[in-house]
Write an enzyme that holds these catalytic residues in place. Structure first.
Site, mmCIF file in Angstrom:
data_model
loop_
_atom_site.group_PDB
_atom_site.id
_atom_site.type_symbol
_atom_site.label_atom_id
_atom_site.label_comp_id
_atom_site.label_asym_id
_atom_site.label_seq_id
_atom_site.Cartn_x
_atom_site.Cartn_y
_atom_site.Cartn_z
ATOM 1 N N GLU A 120 -143.351 20.677 89.588
ATOM 2 C CA GLU A 120 -141.898 20.580 89.471
ATOM 3 C C GLU A 120 -141.275 20.001 90.742
ATOM 4 O O GLU A 120 -140.336 19.216 90.689
ATOM 5 C CB GLU A 120 -141.318 21.961 89.157
ATOM 6 C CG GLU A 120 -141.617 22.390 87.728
ATOM 7 C CD GLU A 120 -141.279 23.835 87.456
ATOM 8 O OE1 GLU A 120 -141.384 24.660 88.386
ATOM 9 O OE2 GLU A 120 -140.917 24.150 86.316
ATOM 10 N N SER A 169 -139.429 23.227 83.404
ATOM 11 C CA SER A 169 -139.955 24.276 82.530
ATOM 12 C C SER A 169 -139.009 25.457 82.521
ATOM 13 O O SER A 169 -138.107 25.572 83.349
ATOM 14 C CB SER A 169 -141.342 24.716 83.005
ATOM 15 O OG SER A 169 -141.259 25.256 84.311
ATOM 16 N N GLY A 170 -139.210 26.348 81.566
ATOM 17 C CA GLY A 170 -138.357 27.517 81.440
ATOM 18 C C GLY A 170 -137.654 27.538 80.097
ATOM 19 O O GLY A 170 -137.641 26.561 79.355
ATOM 20 N N LYS A 184 -138.206 28.951 92.267
ATOM 21 C CA LYS A 184 -138.865 28.568 91.018
ATOM 22 C C LYS A 184 -140.360 28.826 91.167
ATOM 23 O O LYS A 184 -140.901 28.697 92.256
ATOM 24 C CB LYS A 184 -138.602 27.088 90.726
ATOM 25 C CG LYS A 184 -139.244 26.550 89.458
ATOM 26 C CD LYS A 184 -138.670 27.199 88.206
ATOM 27 C CE LYS A 184 -139.195 26.520 86.943
ATOM 28 N NZ LYS A 184 -138.823 27.258 85.726
ATOM 29 N N GLY A 189 -142.079 31.186 88.560
ATOM 30 C CA GLY A 189 -142.530 32.301 87.741
ATOM 31 C C GLY A 189 -143.582 31.884 86.732
ATOM 32 O O GLY A 189 -144.406 32.693 86.308
ATOM 33 N N GLY A 190 -143.576 30.601 86.372
ATOM 34 C CA GLY A 190 -144.573 30.075 85.451
ATOM 35 C C GLY A 190 -145.724 29.379 86.146
ATOM 36 O O GLY A 190 -146.564 28.751 85.495
ATOM 37 N N LYS A 210 -128.763 33.658 86.561
ATOM 38 C CA LYS A 210 -129.519 33.013 87.642
ATOM 39 C C LYS A 210 -128.654 32.651 88.848
ATOM 40 O O LYS A 210 -129.160 32.204 89.861
ATOM 41 C CB LYS A 210 -130.204 31.736 87.115
ATOM 42 C CG LYS A 210 -131.001 31.915 85.828
ATOM 43 C CD LYS A 210 -132.068 32.970 85.965
ATOM 44 C CE LYS A 210 -132.998 33.021 84.758
ATOM 45 N NZ LYS A 210 -132.336 33.355 83.500
ATOM 46 N N ASP A 219 -133.451 31.538 90.320
ATOM 47 C CA ASP A 219 -132.436 32.082 91.196
ATOM 48 C C ASP A 219 -131.835 30.930 91.974
ATOM 49 O O ASP A 219 -132.564 30.159 92.609
ATOM 50 C CB ASP A 219 -133.072 33.102 92.151
ATOM 51 C CG ASP A 219 -132.050 34.070 92.734
ATOM 52 O OD1 ASP A 219 -130.871 33.962 92.383
ATOM 53 O OD2 ASP A 219 -132.448 34.929 93.540
#
Length: 251
Positions: free
Chosen positions: A121, A30-31, A112, A114-115, A139, A103
């Site tokens: 994942e 994702s992202g 990972k 943030g979502g 990143k 990052d």
């Protein structure tokens, strides 16, 4: 525009270097960068549509026979909206997993979550035979926590979140925040029905290495998963600031 191009060129390079005619199963992270992963896969499904193809060895992908495994609602919708074959984590073991992270340090450890979908994942990443990172230049860090300053995302059982918050203080956490939703009153709820805590440990180096912090947090009762991806990726693609080239880091 340069940031968009940086994401696109990283995604395109990863797809071109790791997906070929034999690829049948692909995990999609994702992202914002993952959008361009799907874009390139669709282009590779019809080589006539691939622009600036300087790679004479570039093979067409038979996307109709590929199965795509989502790690989030976003990636699921990308798969469905583009008419690709939607798979499930329970069905298959993967060949390739492509994931965008927030990052990434020089050792390919990453943050990972943030979502709020880092549990799924990480499951996909762990059963992938090849785990690939795609990201833009913002990143790339020397140490984790340098660029991503919102803390380490931790998925926790709602019943235990107060216990986890207090336990993080004992681990030396500078600040620990229950992530709140922006469009409703109350906390963010993950796809798995859990809460998210963002834990600030500063730069992860010295005695507080990503591996050590991950191990300590995982031992806290109530923690479901931690948004630290340690010793998992084998290669990372970073689009440069000018959006014209890619920097590749390998294990």
């Amino acid at each position: 525009m340069a940031l968009t191009n940086s994401k696109r060129i990283a995604a395109f390079s990863a797809v071109d270097n790791h997906l070929d005619a034999s690829t049948k199963i692909i995990g999609i992270g994702s992202g914002s960068t993952v959008v361009y992963v799907i874009e390139r896969i669709l282009q590779r499904g019809n080589l006539k549509k691939v622009e600036n193809n300087e790679n004479n060895n570039l093979e067409s992908l038979d996307v109709s026979s590929c199965v795509f495994i989502p790690t989030s609602f976003q990636s699921r919708q990308l798969i469905v909206d583009n008419g690709l074959n939607l798979g499930d984590v329970d069905q298959l073991s993967f060949l390739v997993d492509i994931l965008h992270l927030f990052d990434v340090d020089k050792n390919l450890n990453a943050i990972k979550g943030g979502g709020a979908c880092h549990l799924r994942e990480k499951v996909v990443a762990e059963i992938s035979k090849k785990f690939i990172i795609v990201a833009d230049y913002t990143k790339k860090s020397e140490v984790l926590g340098e660029k991503w300053t919102r803390g380490i995302p931790i998925e926790v059982v709602p019943f235990c979140y107060v216990l986890v918050l207090s336990s993080l203080i004992k681990l030396g956490c500078h600040n620990q925040i229950l992530r709140m939703a922006k469009a409703k009153a109350g906390p963010v709820i993950t796809d798995n029905g859990n809460f998210i805590i963002d834990a600030h440990f500063g730069h992860l180096n010295g005695t507080n290495t990503p591996k050590e912090i991950l191990k300590r947090i995982k031992l806290i009762t109530g923690v479901v998963e931690v948004g630290l991806f340690v010793d998992m990726a084998e290669i990372a693609y970073f689009g440069t600031e000018d959006g014209l080239s890619v920097e590749i880091l390998k294990k």
